[in-house]
Write a protein that holds these residues in place. Structure first.
Motif, PDB file in Angstrom:
ATOM      1  N   GLN A 412       0.805  -1.214   0.000  1.00 35.79           N
ATOM      2  CA  GLN A 412       0.000   0.000   0.000  1.00 35.79           C
ATOM      3  C   GLN A 412       0.844   1.272   0.000  1.00 35.79           C
ATOM      4  N   GLY A 413       1.908   1.306   0.800  1.00 39.83           N
ATOM      5  CA  GLY A 413       2.686   2.529   0.959  1.00 39.83           C
ATOM      6  C   GLY A 413       3.195   3.131  -0.336  1.00 39.83           C
ATOM      7  N   PRO A 414       4.028   2.400  -1.094  1.00 41.55           N
ATOM      8  CA  PRO A 414       4.596   2.968  -2.311  1.00 41.55           C
ATOM      9  C   PRO A 414       3.785   2.703  -3.578  1.00 41.55           C
ATOM     10  N   ARG A 415       2.627   2.047  -3.478  1.00 41.47           N
ATOM     11  CA  ARG A 415       1.921   1.647  -4.701  1.00 41.47           C
ATOM     12  C   ARG A 415       1.500   2.843  -5.544  1.00 41.47           C
ATOM     13  N   GLN A 416       0.928   3.854  -4.909  1.00 42.73           N
ATOM     14  CA  GLN A 416       0.458   5.009  -5.671  1.00 42.73           C
ATOM     15  C   GLN A 416       1.620   5.730  -6.349  1.00 42.73           C
ATOM     16  N   ALA A 417       2.708   5.957  -5.607  1.00 47.52           N
ATOM     17  CA  ALA A 417       3.856   6.666  -6.172  1.00 47.52           C
ATOM     18  C   ALA A 417       4.491   5.874  -7.307  1.00 47.52           C
ATOM     19  N   SER A 418       4.607   4.557  -7.142  1.00 49.60           N
ATOM     20  CA  SER A 418       5.240   3.737  -8.178  1.00 49.60           C
ATOM     21  C   SER A 418       4.401   3.714  -9.450  1.00 49.60           C
ATOM     22  N   HIS A 419       3.079   3.644  -9.282  1.00 46.02           N
ATOM     23  CA  HIS A 419       2.208   3.624 -10.461  1.00 46.02           C
ATOM     24  C   HIS A 419       2.246   4.976 -11.173  1.00 46.02           C
ATOM     25  N   SER A 420       2.371   6.041 -10.394  1.00 51.72           N
ATOM     26  CA  SER A 420       2.512   7.363 -10.993  1.00 51.72           C
ATOM     27  C   SER A 420       3.788   7.445 -11.822  1.00 51.72           C
ATOM     28  N   ILE A 421       4.883   6.882 -11.318  1.00 52.36           N
ATOM     29  CA  ILE A 421       6.150   6.866 -12.063  1.00 52.36           C
ATOM     30  C   ILE A 421       5.994   6.059 -13.347  1.00 52.36           C
ATOM     31  N   THR A 422       5.370   4.882 -13.249  1.00 54.99           N
ATOM     32  CA  THR A 422       5.172   4.031 -14.428  1.00 54.99           C
ATOM     33  C   THR A 422       4.445   4.779 -15.532  1.00 54.99           C
TER      34      THR A 422
END
Length: 510
Positions: A412-422
């Motif tokens: 949950q923690g980094p999921r939003q940020a990582s998907h934004s980077i992708t």
């Protein structure tokens, strides 16, 4: 690490409830379809809009746009969608964590409605062509937010056994929007006077659909529990989605994920900071960065660009070309719908890896047939068949990988940020690809497809060695897989995450 002795969540046998299905439809049609529409609608009325640019310049300033200026303005009109989407990917990443997935998708419709009003009111009736460019930028923001947040929302509300099937709704919605844009531009709004209605009406109606239907769906239970620490509302939301009060296993799995992750607030820059980052983030981040960047260079954009001229060279009439383009869109829609079910039935790796390999072979074959067309005109029909097959298999692997696999690699923690980077890299890749395609085609012609085939070949190798199987695996288990791998504790490089589950069960029973 302490492992609680417990069987794994019972949602492995859950089906798709009515409320869950309605939510998926609302997100796919109300949000994701707008992305495909914005991408596909601009090509058919290009000549008409460029004429409007010139007439607006004459009426307001008394001067004529030169041919080079017109080409520049049109290039900006087309490409600024990707720049807006890149901005939207960042905005969606922060807003999704701050106010929630559902609220972000609802608020995102403001950009689409403003874009529609700018085109219909300010551009056509007030004769201001600059507002078309501004509207495209706002539509890009809407597209970036939609792709970033929709996939996460669907991933977090889906049972793990249906996650692939429901996540592919992002691709389905995108293809639905593309087909709508093709049908409307070819058969309905195909006159010189109604291009503004073509561009503005459909996104406006899709936004209204989202604003009417999505409020009846709950917020992401995982976001409520792990981000807002609101277990009561998380349980209520999950009960609505499952239509079943027996949700304790899923709630406990969320807590287990949070415990494994030791979750802190993670932003985009946090992931790239070596002092703040964690070793288990490196491989999933590399996977997301690689496929986010490579997706745009997998050849699909070039084939869409090339297909209309190829159909014309085969002797098809304008109406037949229009119908063929629509059928290509239907091909993409059907295969993207099948992709999720196949991924859930046979696993992500077998379906997607085989699709990467097949697409590599097809693109290399297309390069050969395109070169031989001058000597053997009948090869044109083989090229058309290859396009049809490539669209089919691309939607089984290279296309949906960033929407199905990439969100499943994170807790949950980094999921939003990582998907934004992708998706940042995806949209920037789209922008760069759009800029270099004309130059590549002019410089090396059909050999351009050899370049894209090489990208797919490298992607196939990377997928084989580094992407784990995430089918029927919880987010917490995936996190544990990368943690153990970063510490050299196994499993082996090409083993799937399910083996970690077995090892954890054995450990918990000791």
């Amino acid at each position: 690490m302490e492992i609680v002795k417990k069987t794994w969540p019972s949602d492995a046998e859950r089906g798709c409830t009515t409320r869950l299905l309605l939510t998926v439809i609302s997100v796919a049609v109300g949000s994701c379809a707008q992305v495909g529409f914005h991408c596909g609608v601009i090509s058919a009325p290009s000549q008409v809009i460029q004429k409007f640019y010139n007439s607006s310049q004459i009426d307001r300033r008394g001067t004529i746009l030169t041919e080079s200026t017109t080409r520049l303005l049109w290039a900006v009109t087309v490409s600024i969608l990707c720049l807006g989407a890149a901005v939207g990917s960042i905005l969606g990443g922060y807003a999704g964590d701050l106010i929630g997935r559902k609220r972000t998708l609802l608020a995102n419709n403001v950009f689409s409605i403003l874009a529609a009003l700018l085109v219909v009111v300010f551009a056509q009736y007030l004769n201001v062509y600059e507002t078309v460019i501004v509207a495209r930028f706002l539509a890009g923001i809407n597209s970036g937010v939609s792709f970033t947040v929709a996939g996460l929302y669907l991933a977090e509300i889906s049972p793990i056994n249906l996650r692939g099937t429901l996540l592919v709704a992002v691709s389905i919605g995108n293809n639905v929007g593309l087909i709508i844009s093709l049908v409307l531009s070819f058969y309905v709004f195909n006159h010189d006077y109604d291009w503004d209605i073509l561009i503005g009406l459909t996104p406006f109606l899709l936004s209204l659909f989202a604003l009417i239907t999505l409020p009846f769906s709950p917020e992401s239970p995982r976001w409520l529990l792990l981000e807002k620490k609101d277990e009561r509302n998380a349980r209520e939301a999950l009960t609505i989605f499952r239509e079943d009060a027996n949700i304790d296993d899923e709630i406990e799995e969320m807590y287990r994920e949070a415990k494994l992750e030791e979750k802190c607030k993670v932003g985009v820059f946090h992931l790239f900071n070596p002092r703040n980052g964690r070793p288990e983030w490196r491989l999933p981040l590399a996977i997301c960065v690689f496929f986010g960047a490579a997706n745009s260079f997998s050849g699909m954009n070039m084939l869409w660009f090339y297909s209309s001229s190829l159909l014309a060279s085969a002797g098809l009439s304008r109406n037949q070309i229009s119908l063929s383009m629509v059928l290509f869109g239907v091909d993409a829609l059907i295969t993207s719908a099948l992709c999720g079910r196949l991924c859930d039935r046979f696993g992500r790796r077998p379906v997607m890896l085989s699709s990467f390999v097949i697409c590599t072979v097809l693109l290399a074959s297309f390069c050969a047939t395109a070169i031989l067309e001058e000597k053997f005109p009948w090869m044109t029909w083989i090229s058309i068949a290859i396009i049809f097959l490539f669209i089919m298999f691309w939607n089984f692997g290279p296309g949906p990988v960033i929407f199905i696999v990439c969100p499943e690699l994170w807790a949950q923690g980094p999921r939003q940020a990582s998907h934004s980077i992708t998706l940042q890299l995806f949209w920037w890749g789209m922008f760069v690809c759009g800029q270099i395609l004309p130059f590549l085609q002019k410089a090396i012609g059909a050999y351009t497809f050899a370049f894209f085939a090489s990208v797919l070949f490298v992607s196939s190798i990377f997928f084989y060695f580094y992407v784990p199987e995430t089918n029927n695996v919880t987010f917490g288990e995936t996190t544990e897989y990368f943690r153990r791998r970063s510490l050299g504790l196994g499993p082996e490089d090409n083993e799937d995450v399910t083996k970690v589950r077995l090892s954890l069960l054995k450990t918990s029973q000791v």
